[in-house]
Design a protein around this motif. Structure first.
Motif, PDB file in Angstrom:
ATOM      1  N   ALA A 168       0.847  -1.188   0.000  1.00  0.00           N
ATOM      2  CA  ALA A 168       0.000   0.000   0.000  1.00  0.00           C
ATOM      3  C   ALA A 168       0.883   1.240   0.000  1.00  0.00           C
ATOM      4  N   THR A 169       0.317   2.373  -0.365  1.00  0.00           N
ATOM      5  CA  THR A 169       1.067   3.632  -0.372  1.00  0.00           C
ATOM      6  C   THR A 169       0.286   4.699   0.377  1.00  0.00           C
ATOM      7  N   VAL A 170       0.952   5.359   1.308  1.00  0.00           N
ATOM      8  CA  VAL A 170       0.353   6.413   2.128  1.00  0.00           C
ATOM      9  C   VAL A 170       1.291   7.611   2.102  1.00  0.00           C
ATOM     10  N   ILE A 171       0.732   8.803   2.027  1.00  0.00           N
ATOM     11  CA  ILE A 171       1.562   9.998   1.910  1.00  0.00           C
ATOM     12  C   ILE A 171       1.982  10.535   3.270  1.00  0.00           C
ATOM     13  N   ARG A 172       1.062  10.656   4.198  1.00  0.00           N
ATOM     14  CA  ARG A 172       1.372  11.270   5.489  1.00  0.00           C
ATOM     15  C   ARG A 172       2.045  10.248   6.413  1.00  0.00           C
ATOM     16  N   PRO A 173       3.160  10.596   7.052  1.00  0.00           N
ATOM     17  CA  PRO A 173       3.863   9.637   7.920  1.00  0.00           C
ATOM     18  C   PRO A 173       3.014   9.167   9.094  1.00  0.00           C
ATOM     19  N   GLU A 174       2.199  10.069   9.696  1.00  0.00           N
ATOM     20  CA  GLU A 174       1.354   9.643  10.819  1.00  0.00           C
ATOM     21  C   GLU A 174       0.326   8.614  10.359  1.00  0.00           C
ATOM     22  N   SER A 175      -0.209   8.793   9.145  1.00  0.00           N
ATOM     23  CA  SER A 175      -1.193   7.838   8.626  1.00  0.00           C
ATOM     24  C   SER A 175      -0.544   6.490   8.341  1.00  0.00           C
ATOM     25  N   ALA A 176       0.677   6.522   7.819  1.00  0.00           N
ATOM     26  CA  ALA A 176       1.393   5.263   7.585  1.00  0.00           C
ATOM     27  C   ALA A 176       1.587   4.514   8.896  1.00  0.00           C
ATOM     28  N   ALA A 177       1.943   5.252   9.957  1.00  0.00           N
ATOM     29  CA  ALA A 177       2.121   4.632  11.274  1.00  0.00           C
ATOM     30  C   ALA A 177       0.822   3.996  11.747  1.00  0.00           C
ATOM     31  N   HIS A 178      -0.294   4.701  11.582  1.00  0.00           N
ATOM     32  CA  HIS A 178      -1.573   4.172  12.057  1.00  0.00           C
ATOM     33  C   HIS A 178      -2.033   2.963  11.254  1.00  0.00           C
ATOM     34  N   ILE A 179      -1.785   2.962   9.963  1.00  0.00           N
ATOM     35  CA  ILE A 179      -2.149   1.786   9.171  1.00  0.00           C
ATOM     36  C   ILE A 179      -1.309   0.586   9.597  1.00  0.00           C
ATOM     37  N   ALA A 180      -0.022   0.804   9.837  1.00  0.00           N
ATOM     38  CA  ALA A 180       0.840  -0.290  10.305  1.00  0.00           C
ATOM     39  C   ALA A 180       0.349  -0.818  11.650  1.00  0.00           C
ATOM     40  N   LEU A 181      -0.002   0.085  12.545  1.00  0.00           N
ATOM     41  CA  LEU A 181      -0.501  -0.334  13.860  1.00  0.00           C
ATOM     42  C   LEU A 181      -1.780  -1.148  13.727  1.00  0.00           C
ATOM     43  N   ARG A 182      -2.689  -0.711  12.876  1.00  0.00           N
ATOM     44  CA  ARG A 182      -3.946  -1.443  12.706  1.00  0.00           C
ATOM     45  C   ARG A 182      -3.724  -2.813  12.065  1.00  0.00           C
ATOM     46  N   SER A 183      -2.717  -2.894  11.208  1.00  0.00           N
ATOM     47  CA  SER A 183      -2.454  -4.173  10.537  1.00  0.00           C
ATOM     48  C   SER A 183      -1.961  -5.242  11.513  1.00  0.00           C
ATOM     49  N   LEU A 184      -1.450  -4.831  12.673  1.00  0.00           N
ATOM     50  CA  LEU A 184      -1.014  -5.811  13.673  1.00  0.00           C
ATOM     51  C   LEU A 184      -2.192  -6.574  14.256  1.00  0.00           C
ATOM     52  N   ASN A 185      -3.392  -5.957  14.214  1.00  0.00           N
ATOM     53  CA  ASN A 185      -4.627  -6.611  14.656  1.00  0.00           C
ATOM     54  C   ASN A 185      -4.542  -7.108  16.102  1.00  0.00           C
ATOM     55  N   LEU A 186      -3.978  -6.278  16.970  1.00  0.00           N
ATOM     56  CA  LEU A 186      -3.846  -6.628  18.381  1.00  0.00           C
ATOM     57  C   LEU A 186      -5.074  -6.157  19.153  1.00  0.00           C
ATOM     58  N   ALA A 187      -5.613  -7.019  19.990  1.00  0.00           N
ATOM     59  CA  ALA A 187      -6.812  -6.677  20.755  1.00  0.00           C
ATOM     60  C   ALA A 187      -6.581  -5.435  21.611  1.00  0.00           C
ATOM     61  N   ARG A 188      -5.405  -5.327  22.189  1.00  0.00           N
ATOM     62  CA  ARG A 188      -5.099  -4.166  23.035  1.00  0.00           C
ATOM     63  C   ARG A 188      -5.195  -2.877  22.228  1.00  0.00           C
ATOM     64  N   LEU A 189      -4.628  -2.877  21.033  1.00  0.00           N
ATOM     65  CA  LEU A 189      -4.668  -1.680  20.202  1.00  0.00           C
ATOM     66  C   LEU A 189      -6.075  -1.409  19.683  1.00  0.00           C
ATOM     67  N   LYS A 190      -6.808  -2.452  19.376  1.00  0.00           N
ATOM     68  CA  LYS A 190      -8.171  -2.258  18.874  1.00  0.00           C
ATOM     69  C   LYS A 190      -9.035  -1.566  19.914  1.00  0.00           C
ATOM     70  N   ARG A 191      -8.825  -1.888  21.179  1.00  0.00           N
ATOM     71  CA  ARG A 191      -9.584  -1.196  22.233  1.00  0.00           C
ATOM     72  C   ARG A 191      -9.202   0.288  22.291  1.00  0.00           C
ATOM     73  N   ILE A 192      -7.913   0.568  22.131  1.00  0.00           N
ATOM     74  CA  ILE A 192      -7.467   1.966  22.137  1.00  0.00           C
ATOM     75  C   ILE A 192      -8.056   2.718  20.950  1.00  0.00           C
ATOM     76  N   PHE A 193      -7.986   2.098  19.767  1.00  0.00           N
ATOM     77  CA  PHE A 193      -8.518   2.762  18.577  1.00  0.00           C
ATOM     78  C   PHE A 193     -10.020   2.995  18.703  1.00  0.00           C
ATOM     79  N   ALA A 194     -10.726   2.035  19.279  1.00  0.00           N
ATOM     80  CA  ALA A 194     -12.174   2.205  19.464  1.00  0.00           C
ATOM     81  C   ALA A 194     -12.467   3.405  20.353  1.00  0.00           C
ATOM     82  N   ARG A 195     -11.675   3.574  21.421  1.00  0.00           N
ATOM     83  CA  ARG A 195     -11.876   4.737  22.297  1.00  0.00           C
ATOM     84  C   ARG A 195     -11.551   6.028  21.549  1.00  0.00           C
ATOM     85  N   GLU A 196     -10.485   5.994  20.742  1.00  0.00           N
ATOM     86  CA  GLU A 196     -10.118   7.192  19.985  1.00  0.00           C
ATOM     87  C   GLU A 196     -11.205   7.570  18.979  1.00  0.00           C
TER      88      GLU A 196
END
Length: 469
Positions: free
Chosen positions: A415-443
């Motif tokens: 995939a290609t993403v322009i903004r560095p923060e967005s690239a970081a968030h896509i990478a984080l979501r791709s890990l599919n970790l339950a802990r992170l999913k709870r954080i993202f849901a709150r965000e």
């Protein structure tokens, strides 16, 4: 069969990869040892592993370490998984202290060929296979690519140890052997022979590696030896050695085991473990790497995931800091590497090696501009998600070079993403970790609430302008 043949993580420095064990650096005083299910014989690692073997070696060693700590200190701090232990860091002594109670195994094979001196110890003529020595013999060998017999006099002459330290090692080895023999006699088992390894910490001898395991020792049932001394039942790795010898051709032996032999070896390992420790080892369908990963995370030895930022040039470091800061704010480890798809593409496989075999979930962010070939090269050779984030200088650079990042060949899923923060968030979501999913849901919820609150704050202005509420 569910076995642990290899273990890897980019989050810990690997110190050593042995025939059976993998060692990782924790800190200056501590290392982590993972005991795999690999099995070695005749100085080579066989292609297939033995289910439950690593857990057996750890369980048995833990038992004996606790039973012999009054004789000599050992390196064990604590076990954090059935196959993982934290141990103290010591300087290893490159010798194996082999103690033999019986004329068997390789010693018997050489004796039958006419050899009578072993590591400086003379053995008389006229002995039969599996003869019991009146006093156990100590026959040290070196720890080298191919181990060799060495006498105490040679050990001192070659500068491996001074005489006093060697004599202390020999005395401790005999005490350990006699303690093992005494405890096993109560269980109707015979400790036939074994090996001990030592290290030095502040000039003091410390017992390391393993202790009285079916890898390092031979065990016989008393009853089978009494009934047929020449052919007692093997409860250790000798079963595998005998299979290899029986199916070899001269000096060549098989490099793998049939499934039924591996299963029988597993059964024998687990049986001797239960006989010695009173506790069995169950082989389940659970992925061993996943279990170890959970326990390392639980003990805070690794993060629950990682993102590798692979950049094409050291000039991209500043750009990558934005990505790093975002990822690390979520408690995820960041690993950074530099490799060019055009200038040193031959190094890409090495860069990907630790990531491909890692036990924990990971993702890759490729940072390369101009004619970007890095993201595609990584995606073509990796099973991990790859996100391109080119460090464009301006809009003109973006328009000229974006195409090289988004137009990739078939079956090269980057995939290609322009903004560095967005690239970081896509990478984080791709890990599919339950802990992170709870954080993202709150965000996400917070973001929606913020918008709703902002909308409510507009109500007085709408009313003042004559808009119906």
């Amino acid at each position: 069969m569910n076995c642990l043949s290899n273990v890897s993580t980019p989050q810990l420095e690997k110190i050593h990869s042995g025939k059976v064990r993998e060692s990782f650096r924790i800190d200056e005083k501590t290392r982590m040892i993972v005991t795999t299910d690999r099995i070695s014989s005749f100085d080579r690692v066989l292609q297939n592993s033995i289910p439950g073997k690593g857990a057996v070696l750890n369980r048995v060693s833990d038992f004996w370490f606790s039973k012999t700590s009054d004789i000599v200190e050992n390196h064990l701090f604590r076990s954090i998984d059935a196959q993982v232990a934290l141990v103290r860091e010591v300087a290893p002594i490159r010798l194996e202290m082999i103690v033999r109670g019986y004329l068997t195994g390789s010693m018997w094979r050489k004796y039958a060929e006419g050899k009578r001196t072993f590591s400086g110890v003379d053995v008389p003529d006229g002995l039969e296979k599996n003869h019991c020595f009146d006093t156990p013999l100590v026959t040290p060998t070196t720890k080298e690519e191919s181990d060799r017999e060495i006498s105490p006099r040679q050990i001192v002459a070659e500068g491996l140890l001074n005489e006093a330290t060697y004599q202390q090692m020999e005395a401790i080895s005999l005490k350990l052997f006699l303690r093992g023999r005494e405890i096993l006699q109560e269980k109707k088992l015979i400790l036939v022979d074994t090996k001990y390894e030592f290290g030095l910490q502040d000039g003091k001898l410390v017992l390391i590696d393993e202790l009285h395991t079916p890898d390092s020792s031979r065990f016989w049932h008393e009853a089978s030896y009494a009934t047929d001394p020449a052919n007692p039942k093997h409860m250790d790795k000798e079963y595998v050695r005998q299979y290899l010898l029986a199916h070899g051709d001269g000096d060549k032996v098989p490099t793998s085991l049939p499934e039924e032999v591996a299963r029988e070896a597993s059964r024998r390992y687990r049986e001797i473990c239960e006989l010695i420790t009173g506790e069995g080892i169950e082989v389940t369908d659970e992925d061993v790497s996943c279990r170890i990963y959970r326990n390392l995370v639980r003990n805070k030895l690794i993060k629950d995931g990682y993102v590798a930022i692979v950049m094409g040039s050291p000039r991209d470091m500043d750009f990558c800091q934005k990505i790093r800061r975002t990822i690390e704010s979520y408690g995820i480890m960041v690993d950074e590497r530099i490799v060019s798809a055009h200038k040193n593409p031959e190094d890409i496989a090495e860069v990907l090696g630790a990531y491909e075999s890692s036990m924990e979930p990971g993702a890759i962010i490729a940072v390369a501009g101009l004619s970007n070939g890095l993201g595609g090269a990584l995606a073509a050779n990796s099973t991990l998600p790859v996100i391109n984030c080119p460090p464009f200088k301006d809009q003109v650079d973006l328009l000229l070079n974006l195409n090289s990042s988004i137009m990739l060949p078939s079956k090269v899923p980057a995939a290609t993403v322009i903004r560095p923060e967005s690239a970081a968030h896509i990478a984080l979501r791709s890990l599919n970790l339950a802990r992170l999913k709870r954080i993202f849901a709150r965000e996400i919820d917070d973001m929606k609430q913020e918008l709703r609150e902002a909308d409510r704050n507009l109500a007085p202005r709408r009313s003042a302008s004559g808009v119906m509420e």
